[in-house]
Design an enzyme around this catalytic site. Structure first.
Site, mmCIF file in Angstrom:
data_model
loop_
_atom_site.group_PDB
_atom_site.id
_atom_site.type_symbol
_atom_site.label_atom_id
_atom_site.label_comp_id
_atom_site.label_asym_id
_atom_site.label_seq_id
_atom_site.Cartn_x
_atom_site.Cartn_y
_atom_site.Cartn_z
ATOM 1 N N GLY A 25 39.371 -17.834 -67.974
ATOM 2 C CA GLY A 25 38.653 -17.283 -68.753
ATOM 3 C C GLY A 25 37.304 -17.636 -69.187
ATOM 4 N N GLY A 26 37.585 -17.007 -70.537
ATOM 5 C CA GLY A 26 36.710 -17.178 -71.115
ATOM 6 C C GLY A 26 36.203 -18.691 -71.045
ATOM 7 N N GLY A 55 5.805 -22.410 -45.008
ATOM 8 C CA GLY A 55 6.198 -22.100 -46.873
ATOM 9 C C GLY A 55 6.823 -23.339 -47.518
ATOM 10 C CB ALA A 56 9.776 -25.571 -45.988
HETATM 11 C C1 HXC Z 1 47.869 -18.187 -75.570
HETATM 12 C C2 HXC Z 1 48.781 -19.627 -74.233
HETATM 13 C C3 HXC Z 1 47.072 -19.049 -73.106
HETATM 14 C C4 HXC Z 1 46.564 -18.504 -74.008
HETATM 15 C C5 HXC Z 1 48.201 -21.186 -72.925
HETATM 16 N N1 HXC Z 1 49.078 -20.804 -73.779
HETATM 17 N N2 HXC Z 1 47.507 -20.190 -72.293
HETATM 18 N N3 HXC Z 1 48.222 -19.102 -75.534
HETATM 19 N N4 HXC Z 1 46.323 -17.636 -74.565
HETATM 20 N N5 HXC Z 1 45.593 -17.971 -73.032
HETATM 21 C C6 HXC Z 1 50.255 -21.709 -73.904
HETATM 22 C C7 HXC Z 1 51.170 -20.930 -73.296
HETATM 23 O O1 HXC Z 1 51.528 -19.720 -73.678
HETATM 24 C C8 HXC Z 1 52.474 -22.177 -73.455
HETATM 25 O O2 HXC Z 1 52.839 -22.554 -74.699
HETATM 26 C C9 HXC Z 1 51.202 -23.645 -73.569
HETATM 27 O O3 HXC Z 1 49.800 -22.381 -73.392
HETATM 28 C C10 HXC Z 1 50.450 -24.311 -71.867
HETATM 29 O O4 HXC Z 1 51.080 -23.814 -71.655
HETATM 30 P P1 HXC Z 1 51.970 -23.454 -69.994
HETATM 31 O O5 HXC Z 1 51.142 -21.624 -69.174
HETATM 32 O O6 HXC Z 1 53.449 -24.295 -70.510
HETATM 33 O O7 HXC Z 1 50.951 -24.531 -69.162
HETATM 34 P P2 HXC Z 1 50.746 -24.674 -67.416
HETATM 35 O O8 HXC Z 1 51.985 -24.595 -66.956
HETATM 36 O O9 HXC Z 1 49.867 -26.055 -67.364
HETATM 37 O O10 HXC Z 1 49.578 -23.155 -67.092
HETATM 38 C C11 HXC Z 1 48.076 -23.395 -68.042
HETATM 39 C C12 HXC Z 1 47.832 -22.330 -67.904
HETATM 40 C C13 HXC Z 1 47.674 -21.141 -67.722
HETATM 41 C C14 HXC Z 1 47.235 -22.148 -66.417
HETATM 42 C C15 HXC Z 1 46.221 -22.113 -68.074
HETATM 43 O O11 HXC Z 1 49.224 -21.297 -69.603
HETATM 44 C C16 HXC Z 1 47.956 -19.356 -68.227
HETATM 45 O O12 HXC Z 1 47.381 -18.734 -66.625
HETATM 46 N N6 HXC Z 1 46.815 -19.462 -68.898
HETATM 47 C C17 HXC Z 1 46.710 -17.865 -69.342
HETATM 48 C C18 HXC Z 1 45.194 -18.301 -68.676
HETATM 49 C C19 HXC Z 1 44.233 -17.301 -68.981
HETATM 50 O O13 HXC Z 1 45.224 -16.220 -68.217
HETATM 51 N N7 HXC Z 1 43.578 -16.703 -69.682
HETATM 52 C C20 HXC Z 1 42.808 -16.207 -70.188
HETATM 53 C C21 HXC Z 1 42.282 -15.171 -71.533
HETATM 54 S S1 HXC Z 1 41.458 -14.061 -71.756
HETATM 55 P P3 HXC Z 1 54.954 -22.966 -74.927
HETATM 56 O O14 HXC Z 1 54.660 -22.621 -76.390
HETATM 57 O O15 HXC Z 1 55.615 -21.628 -74.412
HETATM 58 O O16 HXC Z 1 53.931 -24.364 -74.589
HETATM 59 C C22 HXC Z 1 40.157 -14.613 -71.365
HETATM 60 C C23 HXC Z 1 38.210 -13.890 -71.521
HETATM 61 C C24 HXC Z 1 37.462 -14.417 -72.785
HETATM 62 O O17 HXC Z 1 39.598 -15.573 -71.711
HETATM 63 C C25 HXC Z 1 36.350 -13.915 -71.755
HETATM 64 C C26 HXC Z 1 34.992 -14.148 -71.731
HETATM 65 C C27 HXC Z 1 33.933 -14.197 -71.425
#
Ligand code: HXC
Length: 513
Positions: A168-169, A403-404
């Protein structure tokens, strides 16, 4: 409890991030913790932390019960090789390194200090993106960072190290910075992960294939440097910084610790094959000209038909851009133009003189390139060279066609010195293609078309397959022997040391993006 003791205990507990169990998990995955990374990156004992006790203020979805001192990012400053550096390091053990508004504010504070004090920012990224529980507030936090990344671009070097899954971000701030480093097998970058990809496009793809270090080094070009683990990537960052100035007002550090193996000068003559159509590795030419072991290739696995990287000449940093005859005959295409342009602009932003080694048969023809916009992308490289005000020297080793030739730092677009080796061929195109066009009627009328074509090809080659027509017109400053080249570059860049060149007054140019 004694107040001092209380402070010491608070400090200790802030160092634990998300707790022992999560730290253990981080280690089991072969990753260091955020804090361990910072300590390894900076000179020993130099790290000064800022905001170790800062906590978020969110209450949604139980966040009020999930508070961690520092809120998932370690921020501060210190030194690398004695020079001031600002750093932030995201802590995956705290809510997946996710970015809250507070977390973003800490990063912004570091960036503001870095700009005000003219020193690089290094981001150690390990984050699941926006903290989902916080909603739009965390998105605003990202935007605060993006804004600063953009405003700081060209003011101070910004390096991003990807050390975990960044989604994501979490990928857009690195994308706005100057260089991205990734760690094999443990770091990923994607706008949306494999699950979302599957839902939306029905593609099945692993994290590694979608956004691993290799995918971004070879396919997308997002990743500039790849390392095998956390320790190696941190060594890479420390090393590459030695080639950069602290900010756009300064010059890169000059080292007196360099060597040059004289034997390289003799061997340089035999690098080019006798047959002009055979490939050779341009890196050998680069290595033969620069200080020993000083070449640091950037984007090594992307668009291999152009080679770019930092090097040193008698201890001074230069940026090298070289066509690579060993890949796609060294043609310019979309990816190589983008790669070259980005590197030229970094060097120009930070006062790093440019050396261009040219052996280019032209732009890659075809519908694929045309429909994907080789015209605009090729123009990026042209634009980047033309607007660069740093000292610029070109050496043509062999082909400089069409051109290159113009694009690759020709004199007319502002190069300061242009040299050519006796093997240089500076022409609108190769002799065969040229003969087929300009002697079309004569060849058609001849009894033996092939023989006539050969005769006319030889005639054209005699005229243009050399550097002397260009030298006669001053398009080339000097025809030089390969073994004279290093010395010519050293004195040439020295002569240009005080070059002052300014762009016309403008808000900013409009590079064809
Ligand atoms: C809150 C989060 C989080 C998030 C992970 N965690 N991502 N908490 N916000 N974005 C937390 C999980 O709940 C978990 O908590 C701990 O972090 C570890 O994550 P896991 O999933 O257990 O780890 P892993 O299996 O290694 O996977 C990592 C990951 C996955 C691939 C990053 O967590 C994931 O897909 N997260 C979401 C990614 C996502 O979609 N982000 C986009 C957000 S929107 P616990 O307590 O269970 O240990 C965005 C938009 C911005 O960013 C745009 C700007 C242009």
């Amino acid at each position: 409890m004694d107040k001092n003791q209380h402070l010491l205990e608070k400090r200790e507990s802030s160092k634990l991030g998300g707790g022992e169990a999560r730290i253990k998990r981080q280690h089991e995955q072969g990753k260091l913790t955020a804090r361990e990374r910072v300590l390894l990156l900076l000179d020993e004992g130099s790290f000064q932390e800022i905001g170790a006790f800062v906590e978020h203020r969110s209450t949604y979805f139980g966040l009020d019960k999930m508070k961690f001192p520092g809120d998932g990012v370690v921020t501060g400053y210190g030194t690398i090789h004695g020079r001031l550096i600002y750093v932030f390091s995201q802590d995956f053990t705290v809510l997946g390194g996710s970015l809250s508004k507070t977390h973003a504010d800490k990063i912004c504070r570091i960036m503001d200090l870095a700009v005000q004090n003219g020193a690089p920012v290094i981001g150690l990224n390990d984050s699941g993106g926006a903290r989902i529980q916080e909603g739009v507030v965390s998105l605003a936090g990202y935007a605060d960072i993006f804004f600063r990344n953009t405003r700081a671009s060209g003011v101070i070097p910004q390096l991003s190290v990807i050390m975990g899954p960044c989604a994501g971000g979490a990928v857009y701030s690195p994308a706005l910075t100057d260089f991205i480093f990734m760690v094999e097998d443990t770091s990923y970058m994607f706008v949306t992960g494999p699950n979302v990809v599957k839902t939306v496009t029905h593609e099945e793809v692993t994290s590694e294939d979608l956004g691993g270090a290799k995918a971004h080094a070879e396919k997308s070009g997002v990743n500039h440097f790849t390392a095998s683990n956390d320790v190696e990537v941190i060594k890479q960052v420390r090393d590459i910084l030695t080639y950069m100035p602290q900010n756009a007002q300064e010059l890169a550090p000059h080292t007196t610790q360099f060597s040059f193996t004289e034997a390289k000068n003799k061997a340089i003559q035999s690098i080019l094959p006798d047959n002009v159509n055979l490939p050779y590795d341009i890196r050998k030419v680069v290595e033969s000209l620069i200080d020993d072991d000083s070449f640091r290739e950037v984007h090594e696995d992307f668009a291999k038909n152009i080679v770019v990287g930092f090097a040193r000449l008698e201890g001074r940093t230069i940026g090298v851009v070289a066509n690579q005859p060993a890949a796609l005959a060294g043609v310019l295409d979309i990816d190589s133009s983008r790669k070259g342009a980005r590197f030229v602009r970094f060097c120009d932003s930070f006062n790093i003189p440019l050396l261009v080694i040219e052996d280019v048969p032209g732009f890659l023809p075809g519908t694929d390139q045309e429909w994907r916009g080789i015209i605009s992308h090729g123009a990026k490289l042209l634009y980047a060279f033309a607007e660069a005000t740093v000292p610029r020297i070109t050496v043509i080793t062999r082909k400089a066609y069409g051109g290159a030739f113009d694009v690759m730092n020709s004199k007319s677009i502002g190069a300061d010195l242009n040299f050519a080796w006796p093997t240089a061929e500076i022409a609108v195109m190769g002799a065969k293609g040229a003969a087929e066009i300009i002697f079309k009627r004569e060849i058609a009328a001849a009894d033996d078309h092939e023989a006539k074509l050969k005769e006319k090809e030889a005639e054209y080659a005699e005229m243009f397959a050399n550097p002397y027509r260009a030298a006669e017109r001053g398009i080339i400053d000097e025809v030089i022997l390969p073994e004279e080249t290093r010395q010519k570059l050293i004195v040439g860049f020295k002569m240009l040391e005080n070059k002052v060149d300014t762009l016309p007054k403008k808000k900013h140019g409009n590079i064809p993006l």
